[in-house]
Design a protein around this motif. Structure first.
Motif, PDB file in Angstrom:
ATOM      1  N   ALA A  36       0.819  -1.219   0.000  1.00 46.67           N
ATOM      2  CA  ALA A  36       0.000   0.000   0.000  1.00 46.67           C
ATOM      3  C   ALA A  36       0.855   1.273   0.000  1.00 46.67           C
ATOM      4  N   SER A  37       2.019   1.218   0.620  1.00 50.33           N
ATOM      5  CA  SER A  37       2.824   2.435   0.728  1.00 50.33           C
ATOM      6  C   SER A  37       4.210   2.328   0.103  1.00 50.33           C
ATOM      7  N   GLY A  38       4.481   1.267  -0.640  1.00 50.82           N
ATOM      8  CA  GLY A  38       5.813   1.147  -1.219  1.00 50.82           C
ATOM      9  C   GLY A  38       5.902   0.065  -2.268  1.00 50.82           C
ATOM     10  N   LEU A  39       7.065  -0.014  -2.842  1.00 46.09           N
ATOM     11  CA  LEU A  39       7.353  -1.049  -3.823  1.00 46.09           C
ATOM     12  C   LEU A  39       8.825  -1.355  -3.777  1.00 46.09           C
ATOM     13  N   ARG A  40       9.198  -2.491  -4.328  1.00 47.01           N
ATOM     14  CA  ARG A  40      10.601  -2.883  -4.378  1.00 47.01           C
ATOM     15  C   ARG A  40      10.939  -3.208  -5.823  1.00 47.01           C
ATOM     16  N   VAL A  55       7.840   4.657 -12.730  1.00 47.64           N
ATOM     17  CA  VAL A  55       8.044   3.232 -12.956  1.00 47.64           C
ATOM     18  C   VAL A  55       6.893   2.782 -13.844  1.00 47.64           C
ATOM     19  N   GLU A  56       7.217   2.270 -15.031  1.00 46.03           N
ATOM     20  CA  GLU A  56       6.184   1.854 -15.971  1.00 46.03           C
ATOM     21  C   GLU A  56       6.305   0.363 -16.267  1.00 46.03           C
ATOM     22  N   THR A  57       5.202  -0.357 -16.063  1.00 46.45           N
ATOM     23  CA  THR A  57       5.115  -1.773 -16.429  1.00 46.45           C
ATOM     24  C   THR A  57       4.009  -1.902 -17.477  1.00 46.45           C
ATOM     25  N   ASP A  58       3.738  -3.113 -17.911  1.00 47.89           N
ATOM     26  CA  ASP A  58       2.654  -3.326 -18.868  1.00 47.89           C
ATOM     27  C   ASP A  58       1.305  -2.876 -18.326  1.00 47.89           C
ATOM     28  N   GLN A  59       1.119  -2.978 -17.004  1.00 45.08           N
ATOM     29  CA  GLN A  59      -0.179  -2.694 -16.415  1.00 45.08           C
ATOM     30  C   GLN A  59      -0.222  -1.491 -15.481  1.00 45.08           C
ATOM     31  N   HIS A  60       0.934  -0.919 -15.137  1.00 42.87           N
ATOM     32  CA  HIS A  60       0.957   0.153 -14.141  1.00 42.87           C
ATOM     33  C   HIS A  60       1.877   1.296 -14.564  1.00 42.87           C
ATOM     34  N   LEU A  61       1.511   2.511 -14.151  1.00 46.81           N
ATOM     35  CA  LEU A  61       2.388   3.667 -14.234  1.00 46.81           C
ATOM     36  C   LEU A  61       2.425   4.260 -12.828  1.00 46.81           C
ATOM     37  N   ILE A  62       3.611   4.297 -12.234  1.00 49.04           N
ATOM     38  CA  ILE A  62       3.763   4.665 -10.823  1.00 49.04           C
ATOM     39  C   ILE A  62       4.707   5.860 -10.715  1.00 49.04           C
ATOM     40  N   LEU A  63       4.345   6.828  -9.883  1.00 44.52           N
ATOM     41  CA  LEU A  63       5.211   7.939  -9.522  1.00 44.52           C
ATOM     42  C   LEU A  63       5.712   7.650  -8.117  1.00 44.52           C
ATOM     43  N   ALA A  64       7.032   7.646  -7.918  1.00 44.10           N
ATOM     44  CA  ALA A  64       7.584   7.218  -6.631  1.00 44.10           C
ATOM     45  C   ALA A  64       8.722   8.123  -6.179  1.00 44.10           C
ATOM     46  N   ASP A  65       8.927   8.141  -4.867  1.00 46.67           N
ATOM     47  CA  ASP A  65      10.036   8.838  -4.224  1.00 46.67           C
ATOM     48  C   ASP A  65      11.010   7.767  -3.742  1.00 46.67           C
ATOM     49  N   VAL A  66      12.265   7.839  -4.152  1.00 55.50           N
ATOM     50  CA  VAL A  66      13.257   6.829  -3.785  1.00 55.50           C
ATOM     51  C   VAL A  66      13.586   6.967  -2.300  1.00 55.50           C
ATOM     52  N   ARG A  67      13.384   5.904  -1.536  1.00 54.54           N
ATOM     53  CA  ARG A  67      13.693   5.899  -0.098  1.00 54.54           C
ATOM     54  C   ARG A  67      15.082   5.340   0.175  1.00 54.54           C
ATOM     55  N   ASN A  68      15.529   4.398  -0.658  1.00 51.44           N
ATOM     56  CA  ASN A  68      16.877   3.848  -0.508  1.00 51.44           C
ATOM     57  C   ASN A  68      17.303   3.240  -1.827  1.00 51.44           C
ATOM     58  N   CYS A  69      18.597   3.092  -1.983  1.00 50.73           N
ATOM     59  CA  CYS A  69      19.178   2.493  -3.192  1.00 50.73           C
ATOM     60  C   CYS A  69      20.470   1.802  -2.767  1.00 50.73           C
ATOM     61  N   LEU A  70      20.439   0.474  -2.814  1.00 51.75           N
ATOM     62  CA  LEU A  70      21.572  -0.314  -2.328  1.00 51.75           C
ATOM     63  C   LEU A  70      22.136  -1.188  -3.440  1.00 51.75           C
ATOM     64  N   VAL A  71      23.437  -1.342  -3.460  1.00 52.01           N
ATOM     65  CA  VAL A  71      24.094  -2.211  -4.446  1.00 52.01           C
ATOM     66  C   VAL A  71      23.576  -3.629  -4.282  1.00 52.01           C
ATOM     67  N   ARG A  72      23.226  -4.244  -5.400  1.00 48.87           N
ATOM     68  CA  ARG A  72      22.728  -5.623  -5.425  1.00 48.87           C
ATOM     69  C   ARG A  72      23.387  -6.312  -6.604  1.00 48.87           C
ATOM     70  N   GLY A  73      24.573  -6.864  -6.371  1.00 43.99           N
ATOM     71  CA  GLY A  73      25.364  -7.437  -7.469  1.00 43.99           C
ATOM     72  C   GLY A  73      25.844  -6.326  -8.374  1.00 43.99           C
ATOM     73  N   ASN A  74      25.513  -6.416  -9.670  1.00 42.57           N
ATOM     74  CA  ASN A  74      25.900  -5.343 -10.596  1.00 42.57           C
ATOM     75  C   ASN A  74      24.715  -4.410 -10.869  1.00 42.57           C
ATOM     76  N   LYS A  75      23.660  -4.498 -10.038  1.00 44.01           N
ATOM     77  CA  LYS A  75      22.486  -3.639 -10.164  1.00 44.01           C
ATOM     78  C   LYS A  75      22.209  -2.988  -8.821  1.00 44.01           C
ATOM     79  N   PHE A  76      21.068  -2.340  -8.708  1.00 46.01           N
ATOM     80  CA  PHE A  76      20.724  -1.610  -7.477  1.00 46.01           C
ATOM     81  C   PHE A  76      19.323  -1.959  -7.023  1.00 46.01           C
ATOM     82  N   GLY A  77      19.177  -2.256  -5.743  1.00 48.51           N
ATOM     83  CA  GLY A  77      17.865  -2.503  -5.145  1.00 48.51           C
ATOM     84  C   GLY A  77      17.288  -1.207  -4.630  1.00 48.51           C
ATOM     85  N   VAL A  78      16.077  -0.897  -5.034  1.00 49.73           N
ATOM     86  CA  VAL A  78      15.420   0.361  -4.667  1.00 49.73           C
ATOM     87  C   VAL A  78      14.138   0.045  -3.923  1.00 49.73           C
TER      88      VAL A  78
END
Length: 78
Positions: A36-40, A55-78
C-alpha cells in the motif's frame, strides 16, 4: 521476525524507470513487489535518495520517491 505490517503482493514484472528530471532517459528495471505504501524494484543505474522517479510496467504507471538504493550485485535494489 517479520517487521512488515503491510501485505506485499509479488509482482515480478519488467519495468522502465525514468528520473523525473530526465524523462526521456529510461533505465531498465524489474518490479519485485508492491504494498500500500511502497514497492521494491531492481534497476540498472544508481538512483539518489529522495529522487522522484516514474516506474512503468505493462499494467501500471507509478510515480515514486526513492527511499533507498543499495548495491545488489551489478544492479541496485530500490
Amino acid at each position: 521476525m517479520n517487521r512488515q505490517t503491510e501485505v506485499r503482493f509479488q509482482e515480478d514484472a519488467a519495468a522502465k524507470v525514468a528520473r523525473l528530471e530526465e524523462p526521456g532517459r529510461e533505465i531498465g528495471g524489474h518490479l519485485l513487489d508492491v504494498s500500500a505504501s511502497g514497492l521494491r524494484l531492481v534497476v540498472e543505474d544508481e538512483l539518489r535518495v529522495d529522487q522522484i522517479i516514474t516506474v512503468e510496467t505493462d499494467q501500471h504507471l507509478i510515480l515514486a520517491d526513492v527511499r533507498n538504493c543499495l548495491v545488489r550485485g551489478n544492479k541496485f535494489g530500490v
